[in-house]
Design a protein around this motif. Structure first.
Motif, PDB file in Angstrom:
ATOM      1  N   GLY A  51       8.318   8.136  -8.266  1.00 14.09           N
ATOM      2  CA  GLY A  51       9.059   9.378  -8.491  1.00 14.09           C
ATOM      3  C   GLY A  51       8.843  10.424  -7.419  1.00 14.09           C
ATOM      4  N   GLY A  52       8.432   9.972  -6.234  1.00 13.91           N
ATOM      5  CA  GLY A  52       8.198  10.916  -5.156  1.00 13.91           C
ATOM      6  C   GLY A  52       6.819  11.546  -5.214  1.00 13.91           C
ATOM      7  N   PHE A  53       6.042  11.177  -6.229  1.00  6.45           N
ATOM      8  CA  PHE A  53       4.754  11.837  -6.420  1.00  6.45           C
ATOM      9  C   PHE A  53       3.789  11.559  -5.266  1.00  6.45           C
ATOM     10  N   ARG A  54       3.828  10.331  -4.799  1.00  2.00           N
ATOM     11  CA  ARG A  54       2.940   9.990  -3.694  1.00  2.00           C
ATOM     12  C   ARG A  54       3.268  10.795  -2.435  1.00  2.00           C
ATOM     13  N   GLY A  55       4.556  10.933  -2.195  1.00  2.70           N
ATOM     14  CA  GLY A  55       4.989  11.685  -1.029  1.00  2.70           C
ATOM     15  C   GLY A  55       4.604  13.155  -1.130  1.00  2.70           C
ATOM     16  N   ALA A  56       4.705  13.702  -2.331  1.00  5.76           N
ATOM     17  CA  ALA A  56       4.487  15.132  -2.496  1.00  5.76           C
ATOM     18  C   ALA A  56       3.016  15.471  -2.720  1.00  5.76           C
ATOM     19  N   PHE A  57       2.320  14.630  -3.440  1.00 11.10           N
ATOM     20  CA  PHE A  57       0.934  14.930  -3.791  1.00 11.10           C
ATOM     21  C   PHE A  57       0.062  13.700  -3.510  1.00 11.10           C
ATOM     22  N   ALA A  58      -0.107  13.420  -2.229  1.00 12.27           N
ATOM     23  CA  ALA A  58      -0.762  12.166  -1.840  1.00 12.27           C
ATOM     24  C   ALA A  58      -2.167  12.028  -2.423  1.00 12.27           C
ATOM     25  N   LYS A  59      -2.928  13.115  -2.378  1.00 15.67           N
ATOM     26  CA  LYS A  59      -4.324  13.034  -2.828  1.00 15.67           C
ATOM     27  C   LYS A  59      -4.408  12.688  -4.307  1.00 15.67           C
ATOM     28  N   GLU A  60      -3.638  13.433  -5.103  1.00 12.25           N
ATOM     29  CA  GLU A  60      -3.660  13.160  -6.538  1.00 12.25           C
ATOM     30  C   GLU A  60      -3.159  11.752  -6.835  1.00 12.25           C
ATOM     31  N   SER A  61      -2.154  11.347  -6.078  1.00 11.51           N
ATOM     32  CA  SER A  61      -1.576  10.031  -6.288  1.00 11.51           C
ATOM     33  C   SER A  61      -2.634   8.936  -6.120  1.00 11.51           C
ATOM     34  N   VAL A  62      -3.441   9.057  -5.086  1.00  8.54           N
ATOM     35  CA  VAL A  62      -4.480   8.055  -4.859  1.00  8.54           C
ATOM     36  C   VAL A  62      -5.561   8.147  -5.934  1.00  8.54           C
ATOM     37  N   ARG A  63      -5.825   9.364  -6.381  1.00  7.32           N
ATOM     38  CA  ARG A  63      -6.836   9.485  -7.445  1.00  7.32           C
ATOM     39  C   ARG A  63      -6.357   8.828  -8.734  1.00  7.32           C
ATOM     40  N   PRO A 113       5.658  -3.099  -3.602  1.00 12.04           N
ATOM     41  CA  PRO A 113       4.994  -2.617  -2.392  1.00 12.04           C
ATOM     42  C   PRO A 113       4.311  -1.264  -2.602  1.00 12.04           C
ATOM     43  N   SER A 114       4.896  -0.421  -3.437  1.00 14.39           N
ATOM     44  CA  SER A 114       4.305   0.908  -3.647  1.00 14.39           C
ATOM     45  C   SER A 114       2.997   0.829  -4.414  1.00 14.39           C
ATOM     46  N   CYS A 115       2.992   0.047  -5.498  1.00 16.34           N
ATOM     47  CA  CYS A 115       1.757  -0.107  -6.272  1.00 16.34           C
ATOM     48  C   CYS A 115       0.677  -0.724  -5.371  1.00 16.34           C
ATOM     49  N   LEU A 116       1.079  -1.768  -4.654  1.00 14.13           N
ATOM     50  CA  LEU A 116       0.128  -2.464  -3.792  1.00 14.13           C
ATOM     51  C   LEU A 116      -0.491  -1.491  -2.793  1.00 14.13           C
ATOM     52  N   HIS A 117       0.378  -0.728  -2.165  1.00  9.66           N
ATOM     53  CA  HIS A 117      -0.057   0.215  -1.149  1.00  9.66           C
ATOM     54  C   HIS A 117      -1.010   1.259  -1.739  1.00  9.66           C
ATOM     55  N   ASN A 118      -0.638   1.773  -2.895  1.00 17.11           N
ATOM     56  CA  ASN A 118      -1.478   2.803  -3.511  1.00 17.11           C
ATOM     57  C   ASN A 118      -2.836   2.237  -3.944  1.00 17.11           C
ATOM     58  N   PHE A 119      -2.822   1.062  -4.522  1.00 16.47           N
ATOM     59  CA  PHE A 119      -4.082   0.451  -4.966  1.00 16.47           C
ATOM     60  C   PHE A 119      -4.990   0.131  -3.774  1.00 16.47           C
ATOM     61  N   ARG A 120      -4.384  -0.372  -2.713  1.00 17.03           N
ATOM     62  CA  ARG A 120      -5.215  -0.704  -1.553  1.00 17.03           C
ATOM     63  C   ARG A 120      -5.840   0.543  -0.948  1.00 17.03           C
ATOM     64  N   ASN A 121      -5.080   1.614  -0.972  1.00 13.80           N
ATOM     65  CA  ASN A 121      -5.637   2.874  -0.477  1.00 13.80           C
ATOM     66  C   ASN A 121      -6.740   3.400  -1.388  1.00 13.80           C
ATOM     67  N   ALA A 122      -6.607   3.088  -2.673  1.00  9.61           N
ATOM     68  CA  ALA A 122      -7.531   3.657  -3.658  1.00  9.61           C
ATOM     69  C   ALA A 122      -8.823   2.862  -3.762  1.00  9.61           C
ATOM     70  N   LYS A 123      -8.769   1.611  -3.390  1.00 10.62           N
ATOM     71  CA  LYS A 123      -9.923   0.728  -3.611  1.00 10.62           C
ATOM     72  C   LYS A 123     -11.139   1.201  -2.829  1.00 10.62           C
ATOM     73  N   ARG A 124     -12.247   1.252  -3.529  1.00 10.67           N
ATOM     74  CA  ARG A 124     -13.491   1.620  -2.854  1.00 10.67           C
ATOM     75  C   ARG A 124     -14.159   0.356  -2.341  1.00 10.67           C
ATOM     76  N   GLN A 125     -14.932   0.550  -1.272  1.00 12.13           N
ATOM     77  CA  GLN A 125     -15.510  -0.613  -0.635  1.00 12.13           C
ATOM     78  C   GLN A 125     -16.368  -1.440  -1.587  1.00 12.13           C
ATOM     79  N   LYS A 126     -17.104  -0.755  -2.450  1.00 10.26           N
ATOM     80  CA  LYS A 126     -18.014  -1.502  -3.324  1.00 10.26           C
ATOM     81  C   LYS A 126     -17.260  -2.274  -4.413  1.00 10.26           C
ATOM     82  N   GLN A 127     -16.005  -1.954  -4.611  1.00  7.60           N
ATOM     83  CA  GLN A 127     -15.236  -2.704  -5.600  1.00  7.60           C
ATOM     84  C   GLN A 127     -14.836  -4.048  -5.008  1.00  7.60           C
TER      85      GLN A 127
END
Ligand code: SF4
Ligand code: SF4
Lengths: 454, 370
Positions: free
Chosen positions: B295-307, B330-344
């Motif tokens: 819904g454009g949320f990632r584009g507008a609020f990138a930080k919250e989107s990743v959180r 692709p969007s879910c994949l992209h967001n999850f990959r950005n969100a993943k922490r190294q220890k996970q």
């Protein structure tokens, strides 16, 4: 004020932006009043500092959980500061060996129960809003739910509380024990107080082992009296079912006409359940209940023991609220409660009132503990209907009281029922309530303007 | 001050229908993150009510509030009163723009117009998969093309392994997303896509992006497409895969594929063929929590989107203990990959990408061990 509050909770946990205050002007009732600010404290210390500041400056404070109240309980009728406890949502301790859970007030009921279920335990009160409602809100309204007849209401599970008093002191009251008669039972004073006596920040709850098995039955009746008899005979048979729900014909008709759930054209439907630790126990109880249901001339009886069939039988009851909410744009949902044997009189009476005023009232609820939910359907933008709805509500309250009942079984008084307090409580009792309120909250800052206390 | 909000019949009905039960709090990803009622569907419905009743002036910050929604539709699915708040949010975004409140997506529209993609990229990766004619046309969409190229590469490899006779086209952004953020689809881009796709003579259009899938399928601007449109999970569900994994696998339903398009079973049918050790997250299918990208949320609020993605990911790991998280968006994949922490330790793939990887492991197991 702004500076001080920001100092206490930080810029990110404070707002006085109009658009953020708008949602805080509402709950699920029809009352609307604006607060002046809202804060999301993250610790008891912050709550303490806020209340101290508010008390010194005589600013109203309104503690708020999920805001699902149906009575205006969290609507800031005198303005002031909303203390939203949603961020204080930690489960601090689950002590299975001592049978208690200690949580912050903002913990969501279902979250707690998910955690407890891992240990085979449960906090039984289950208001319809349990997916969002907070434990603090449960305590403040003494929330009940479907299993009240067998498992009681929130009050029966509160062992102890941590409360920020209106005068800006922190109090721990109650115990961590199953029994306690040490001093006045102050913890219970705060249960159901709707945030008028202090801000509850932590709660110690008794927890129960999770029943392992349950069996469900549904019975329909062509005569309300037969259904009523079936209910009180069951409740006095020696077996206490974990569920004993009733839906009246208006509710049944609405479900039949608006969903694909097949229901007979009947005066009333009873849904009941027995639960326990073993199958034998569950079945033996159900046998007694079924015997009574059958003896009272049912149109039809169905039973279910596996999960799929059970869910099927539950479908109609579970869809009651949603169906009615869809049929009508606006509604008032009340929670009058009467002694169990008076349920048929209450149902017949409500139907009469509904007809007199030409306003549809569908009633369903927890027959096992006498707590019914008349859902009054109307159009909030039609002044004439609004007026008639008020009259219907008033008559329902009078009826419930005349049957030795109470205005509210589990929603609370808030703003909506404040005018009727004197109907139920005599002047001596009202006076004592007001004196208690004044003693604890001399500046009347805690959720003022509610329950006719000021 | 502009205050020309239309409040058509549909909007009015939804506003009065909302009973403010707040049940939507339990499912809103933005509320979950912020705990602010204004972020929740009920809060937005209340703002609309007051706007309609003339109690709340329409200001810039009110308009802003309606941007905070991923249009994940979880509120809609869980609303007992039958309200569709995200539809109201979308319609309000349009009305706000109409009333003179440009929002930050105006720039996105201009970028799409100028470059044919949402990122303003000028060069398009040549996948070497373009033919004159083929029975199937594959459409990737912007996020896959420009942000998840490696994943796309694997998806293409899978189609090759499965001997699918497909072609790609010089695609431009389907531009449907503009409809959700207050603007309108770009007709010329839609026409360009239609012409390019039709040139291939294909009978079936396969999309990897669930959002593109919906746009091709539902938007009137694509009604003359004349091809059967399939999401890649629908297309692949009847294939026989000669690979398997013993790893514990779980699946995240993309909002656009699940709640919006009703495609829940096809990806699961594929997964069951290749992963006997499949576990569902607690919140799944109709109740799956949003990854925060839509819904454009990632584009507008990138930080919250990743959180939000981080919360969803941690929850999935906690619920399932899975080693592999699959999705097909692709969007879910992209967001999850950005969100993943190294220890996970969890690995995250698009389902098609994962299948290609399994084929690769099968043919060169030594490589995998190295
Ligand atoms: S669940 Fe539906 S009716 Fe309830 S508050 Fe949310 S939008 Fe309104
Ligand atoms: S669509 Fe999703 S993000 Fe938007 S209000 Fe509903 S639940 Fe929240």
């Amino acid at each position: 004020m702004i500076k001080k509050l920001v100092e206490i909770v930080g810029q990110d946990n404070f707002t006085d932006q109009l658009e953020e205050l708008v949602p805080y002007s509402y709950d699920a009732s029809m009352n609307v009043y604006r607060p002046d600010a809202a804060v999301w404290p993250e610790s008891t210390e912050q709550v303490l500092a806020i209340v101290k500041f508010a008390n010194e400056n005589k600013i109203p404070v309104i503690p708020r959980g999920a805001g699902t109240s149906l009575s205006g309980g969290v609507v800031p009728i005198k303005g002031g500061i909303i203390i939203d406890l949603s961020k204080m949502n930690k489960i601090l301790e689950v002590s299975i060996e001592n049978r208690y859970a200690h949580v912050q007030a903002g913990v969501v009921c279902d979250d707690l129960n998910r955690e407890l279920a891992r240990h085979g335990f449960i906090f039984p009160p289950d208001p319809a809003s349990s997916s969002v409602a907070t434990i603090g809100g449960n305590v403040a309204t003494n929330a009940g739910g479907i299993k009240g007849a067998k498992y009681g209401t929130t009050r029966d599970y509160v062992l102890g509380l941590q409360v920020v008093l209106p005068t800006g002191e922190l109090m721990r009251t109650g115990s961590y024990t199953m029994k306690c008669v040490s001093g006045y039972d102050l913890a219970k004073l705060f249960v159901g107080a709707e945030g008028t006596l202090g801000v509850i920040t932590e709660v110690t709850l008794k927890i129960n082992p999770l029943p392992r098995y349950a069996m469900t039955a549904v019975a329909t009746y062509a005569r309300l009296e037969d259904a009523g008899k079936a209910i009180f005979q069951t409740m006095t048979s020696g077996v206490i079912p974990s569920v004993m729900e009733i839906m009246d014909k208006v509710t049944l008709k609405s479900i039949r006409e608006n969903t694909d759930i097949a229901l007979p054209d009947a005066e009333a439907m009873i849904l009941t359940e027995t639960d326990g630790f073993t199958w034998e126990e569950v079945e033996a109880q159900m046998e007694v209940v079924l015997g009574i249901l059958k003896n009272n001339h049912p149109v039809e009886i169905k039973t279910a023991r596996d999960e799929k069939d059970r869910l099927n039988l539950w479908k109609a009851r579970k869809s009651a609220y949603a169906t009615l909410a869809r049929v009508s744009s606006s509604f008032v949902l009340d929670d009058v409660t009467v002694p169990i044997s008076r349920i048929p009189e209450l149902l017949v009476g409500i139907q009469g009132i509904s007809q007199n005023y030409g306003i549809v009232v569908a009633t369903f609820g927890h027959a096992g503990d006498g707590n019914l939910h008349p859902q009054i359907l109307y159009n909030e933008y039609d002044p004439d209907q609004v007026e008639r709805t008020h009259k219907v509500e008033k008559e329902i309250f009078h009826l419930a009281i005349s049957l030795n009942g109470t205005l509210s079984g589990e929603h609370g008084i808030g703003i909506s029922k404040a005018n009727y307090m004197t109907l139920e409580h005599d002047p001596v009792e009202m006076d004592l309530m007001r004196r208690i309120k004044k003693t604890l909250d001399p500046n009347n800052i805690m959720n003022p303007g509610k329950r006719a206390l000021d | 001050m502009p205050n020309q909000i239309k409040f058509d019949e549909k909007m009015r009905k939804a506003i009065v229908q909302c009973s403010r039960c707040s049940f939507c709090r339990a499912v809103c990803p933005i509320f979950d993150l912020t705990k602010r009622p204004i972020a929740n569907a009920s809060g937005k419905m209340i703002l609309l009510k007051e706007l309609m009743e003339g109690k709340l002036p329409l200001t810039e910050s009110v308009a802003q509030a309606f941007l905070r929604c991923t249009t994940c539709m979880n509120c809609t699915t869980n609303c007992p009163s039958g309200v569709d708040p995200q539809e109201m949010v979308k319609s309000m975004r349009k009305d706000m723009v109409g009333a003179g409140f440009n929002n930050l997506f105006k720039a996105m529209g201009e970028t799409i117009e100028k470059y044919g993609n949402i990122y303003g990229e000028t060069e398009r990766h040549d996948w070497g998969r373009k033919k004159e004619k083929a029975p199937y046309t594959l459409f990737l969409g912007c996020v896959g093309t420009y942000r998840e190229e490696e994943s796309v590469q694997e998806t293409l490899r899978l189609l090759d392994i499965l001997k699918v006779d497909y072609t790609m086209v010089d695609e431009v952004c389907c531009s449907g997303v503009l409809e959700d953020v207050g603007y309108s689809i770009k007709e010329d881009l839609a026409r360009r896509n239609i012409i390019e796709i039709q040139k291939t003579g294909a009978k079936t259009l396969i999309t990897t992006c669930p959002y593109c899938y919906r746009v091709f399928k539902e938007h009137p601007s694509y009604k003359d497409l004349g091809l059967e449109v399939k999401h890649i999970t629908q297309f692949l569900k009847d294939f026989d895969f000669k690979v398997k994994t013993d790893k514990k696998v779980t699946y995240h339903d993309p909002c656009d594929l699940g709640r919006h398009a009703g495609i829940y079973d096809e990806p699961r049918e594929i997964i069951r063929k290749i992963a006997p050790n499949f576990v569902e997250p607690r919140r799944t299918r109709e109740n799956a929590m949003c990854c925060g990208a839509g819904g454009g949320f990632r584009g507008a609020f990138a930080k919250e989107s990743v959180r939000i993605a981080r919360n969803r990911l941690s929850q999935i790991i906690e619920d399932t203990g899975a080693e592999i998280l699959l999705t097909e968006c692709p969007s879910c994949l992209h967001n999850f990959r950005n969100a993943k922490r190294q220890k996970q330790k969890i690995e995250i793939y698009n389902l098609t990408e994962f299948l290609a990887k399994l084929y690769q492991e099968k043919t060169s197991p030594a490589k995998e061990a190295a």
